[in-house]
Enzyme design. Structure first.
Site, PDB file in Angstrom:
ATOM      1  N   LYS A  66       1.616  -0.992   7.961  1.00 23.69           N
ATOM      2  CA  LYS A  66       0.797  -1.117   6.443  1.00 23.69           C
ATOM      3  C   LYS A  66       0.422  -2.066   6.019  1.00 23.69           C
ATOM      4  O   LYS A  66      -0.896  -2.755   5.156  1.00 23.69           O
ATOM      5  CB  LYS A  66       1.544  -0.434   5.445  1.00 23.69           C
ATOM      6  CG  LYS A  66       1.397   1.179   5.597  1.00 23.69           C
ATOM      7  CD  LYS A  66       0.862   2.290   4.484  1.00 23.69           C
ATOM      8  CE  LYS A  66       1.590   3.682   4.508  1.00 23.69           C
ATOM      9  NZ  LYS A  66       1.690   4.352   3.504  1.00 23.69           N
ATOM     10  N   ASP A 103      -2.863   5.079  -0.973  1.00 27.25           N
ATOM     11  CA  ASP A 103      -1.137   6.344  -1.512  1.00 27.25           C
ATOM     12  C   ASP A 103      -0.825   5.810  -3.153  1.00 27.25           C
ATOM     13  O   ASP A 103      -0.575   7.275  -3.353  1.00 27.25           O
ATOM     14  CB  ASP A 103      -0.065   4.574  -0.877  1.00 27.25           C
ATOM     15  CG  ASP A 103       0.157   5.441   0.848  1.00 27.25           C
ATOM     16  OD1 ASP A 103      -0.428   5.817   0.607  1.00 27.25           O
ATOM     17  OD2 ASP A 103       0.480   4.534   1.560  1.00 27.25           O
TER      18      ASP A 103
HETATM   19  P1  NAP Z   1       8.025   0.801   5.800  1.00 26.52           P
HETATM   20  O1  NAP Z   1       6.516  -0.241   5.230  1.00 26.52           O
HETATM   21  O2  NAP Z   1       8.473   0.399   7.065  1.00 26.52           O
HETATM   22  O3  NAP Z   1       8.791   0.714   4.591  1.00 26.52           O
HETATM   23  C1  NAP Z   1      10.202   1.072   4.833  1.00 26.52           C
HETATM   24  C2  NAP Z   1      11.447   1.021   3.782  1.00 26.52           C
HETATM   25  O4  NAP Z   1      12.107   1.840   4.340  1.00 26.52           O
HETATM   26  C3  NAP Z   1      11.527  -0.517   3.472  1.00 26.52           C
HETATM   27  O5  NAP Z   1      11.374  -0.897   2.212  1.00 26.52           O
HETATM   28  C4  NAP Z   1      12.760   0.007   4.440  1.00 26.52           C
HETATM   29  O6  NAP Z   1      14.151  -1.509   3.750  1.00 26.52           O
HETATM   30  C5  NAP Z   1      13.611   1.039   3.664  1.00 26.52           C
HETATM   31  N1  NAP Z   1      14.470   1.675   4.432  1.00 26.52           N
HETATM   32  C6  NAP Z   1      14.107   1.914   5.745  1.00 26.52           C
HETATM   33  N2  NAP Z   1      14.991   2.013   6.997  1.00 26.52           N
HETATM   34  C7  NAP Z   1      15.675   2.238   5.672  1.00 26.52           C
HETATM   35  C8  NAP Z   1      17.349   2.528   6.220  1.00 26.52           C
HETATM   36  N3  NAP Z   1      18.043   3.162   6.620  1.00 26.52           N
HETATM   37  N4  NAP Z   1      18.142   2.744   4.494  1.00 26.52           N
HETATM   38  C9  NAP Z   1      17.705   2.337   3.263  1.00 26.52           C
HETATM   39  N5  NAP Z   1      16.440   1.759   3.322  1.00 26.52           N
HETATM   40  C10 NAP Z   1      15.341   1.732   4.577  1.00 26.52           C
HETATM   41  O7  NAP Z   1       7.498   2.561   5.388  1.00 26.52           O
HETATM   42  P2  NAP Z   1       6.751   3.586   4.846  1.00 26.52           P
HETATM   43  O8  NAP Z   1       4.506   2.583   5.275  1.00 26.52           O
HETATM   44  O9  NAP Z   1       6.582   2.349   2.913  1.00 26.52           O
HETATM   45  O10 NAP Z   1       6.812   4.321   4.292  1.00 26.52           O
HETATM   46  C11 NAP Z   1       8.008   4.454   3.562  1.00 26.52           C
HETATM   47  C12 NAP Z   1       7.995   6.067   3.740  1.00 26.52           C
HETATM   48  O11 NAP Z   1       7.465   6.666   2.620  1.00 26.52           O
HETATM   49  C13 NAP Z   1       8.810   6.890   4.571  1.00 26.52           C
HETATM   50  O12 NAP Z   1       9.070   7.728   5.118  1.00 26.52           O
HETATM   51  C14 NAP Z   1       6.833   7.835   4.553  1.00 26.52           C
HETATM   52  O13 NAP Z   1       6.510   8.890   5.283  1.00 26.52           O
HETATM   53  C15 NAP Z   1       7.022   7.599   3.305  1.00 26.52           C
HETATM   54  N6  NAP Z   1       5.550   8.288   3.070  1.00 26.52           N
HETATM   55  C16 NAP Z   1       4.911   8.817   2.461  1.00 26.52           C
HETATM   56  C17 NAP Z   1       3.458   9.140   2.055  1.00 26.52           C
HETATM   57  C18 NAP Z   1       2.920  10.143   1.877  1.00 26.52           C
HETATM   58  O14 NAP Z   1       2.055  10.509   2.038  1.00 26.52           O
HETATM   59  N7  NAP Z   1       3.509  11.050   1.279  1.00 26.52           N
HETATM   60  C19 NAP Z   1       2.288   8.196   2.528  1.00 26.52           C
HETATM   61  C20 NAP Z   1       2.971   7.071   1.829  1.00 26.52           C
HETATM   62  C21 NAP Z   1       4.255   7.233   3.173  1.00 26.52           C
HETATM   63  P3  NAP Z   1      14.024  -3.291   4.481  1.00 26.52           P
HETATM   64  O15 NAP Z   1      13.038  -3.394   3.627  1.00 26.52           O
HETATM   65  O16 NAP Z   1      15.572  -3.182   4.148  1.00 26.52           O
HETATM   66  O17 NAP Z   1      13.254  -2.166   5.687  1.00 26.52           O
END
Ligand code: NAP
Length: 281
Positions: A66, A103
């Site tokens: 993203k 989002d």
């Molecule tokens: P992203 O940009 O890759 O960011 C990942 C986030 O999760 C970062 O804050 C990362 O921390 C943290 N993280 C990753 N592994 C972790 C772990 N093992 N323990 C603790 N923190 C961890 O991903 P994103 O796009 O923000 O998506 C995040 C989540 O939201 C996903 O599950 C996605 O499917 C969900 N989502 C859902 C919707 C919906 O419509 N329902 C929409 C958007 C996203 P660091 O900064 O330390 O790496």
């Protein structure tokens, strides 16, 4: 030939976006094809070039792309520019790529309209500082909470969000261990920790019986975050299915200039998830 769209990310096999957009298309009589494509970060630039050169009309973008994809489009909508993250790309008539972020609008619509949650004057805890957290932060601040504490595994990224957004409302940040050990009204999980099967390492006092817990992630059964919240007595803990459908409707409207009805699709998606969970029991 129908117009081609896709959701790109890594991992992607769990994505319900093709299912949702196929229903929107049927409902609004739009002739589109929508695929789910796994794209690794090293191939992101090449994939975008290839997809649009090959006649693709629009992309939905999910983790981990993203933020990176903001560098690959020619223009950003105001909400995408403020977030510094994109979840939607539209190929405009003039050949330029427009990046948007739906989002936040999707989450706010699910919380306030589908679930009837009031944010005004409430204390919020936002877990995560990745692309999704960036997208939802400003729309949440627009609902006038008392404050939002942003906690992230890498605290620096949470502090960066405070610098970026603090002019819009009261924000604090830190690592999970820095979260104040007192009850929050709403805890939103925007981390990808569920993918690793991990539960939050925040103080147990943050969640009580009156806390509303919302996991952006979704799965066939309760996510580790929701199980953790329910073990703490949380009575209202929900997955981000409503957000998924609402943010997809915003994307569909941008791409096709017609607004689909979300309520029937959300009911059908919940039924599909329940039967998938029952089949694995
Ligand atoms: P992203 O940009 O890759 O960011 C990942 C986030 O999760 C970062 O804050 C990362 O921390 C943290 N993280 C990753 N592994 C972790 C772990 N093992 N323990 C603790 N923190 C961890 O991903 P994103 O796009 O923000 O998506 C995040 C989540 O939201 C996903 O599950 C996605 O499917 C969900 N989502 C859902 C919707 C919906 O419509 N329902 C929409 C958007 C996203 P660091 O900064 O330390 O790496």
């Amino acid at each position: 030939m129908n117009d081609r769209y896709a959701v790109i990310g890594q991992p992607i096999s769990h994505s319900r976006s093709p299912w949702i957009h196929a229903r929107f298309a049927r409902q609004t009589q739009q002739d589109i094809q929508f695929d789910a494509i796994e794209v690794v970060p090293a191939r992101l630039t090449e994939y975008l070039r290839h997809f649009f050169a090959d006649g693709g009309k629009g992309l939905s973008v999910t983790l981990p792309h993203k933020q990176a994809v903001t560098q690959l489009v020619q223009e950003l909508t105001p909400r995408a520019a403020q977030a510094g993250a994109i979840n939607t790309i539209l190929l405009r008539q003039d050949g330029a790529l427009l990046g948007d972020n739906t989002d936040g609008a999707g989450l706010v619509r699910d919380l306030t309209q589908n679930l009837g949650i009031s944010i005004v004057g409430r204390r919020l805890l936002l877990l995560g500082a990745g692309g999704a957290a960036r997208g939802v932060l400003l729309p949440l601040l627009g609902l006038a909470p008392q404050e939002i504490f942003i906690a992230n595994r890498s605290p620096q990224r949470a502090h960066e969000l405070v610098e970026r957004f603090s002019k819009f409302g009261k924000l604090r940040a830190g690592g999970f261990e820095d979260v104040p050990a007192r009850r929050f009204d709403l805890v939103i999980n925007a981390t990808a920790a569920n993918l690793a099967g991990e539960k939050p390492t925040i103080p147990v006092q943050t969640v009580g019986t009156q806390t509303f817990c919302y996991d952006l992630a979704y799965a066939n059964r309760d996510t580790p975050f929701l199980s953790w919240a329910q073990e703490r007595g949380c009575a209202r803990a929900v997955m981000g299915l409503g957000m998924l459908v609402e943010q997809a409707a915003e994307q569909f409207q941008l791409w096709r200039e017609v607004r689909p009805d979300t309520s029937s699709v959300l009911v059908a998606l919940r039924a599909q998830i329940s039967s998938a969970a029952a089949a694995t029991e």
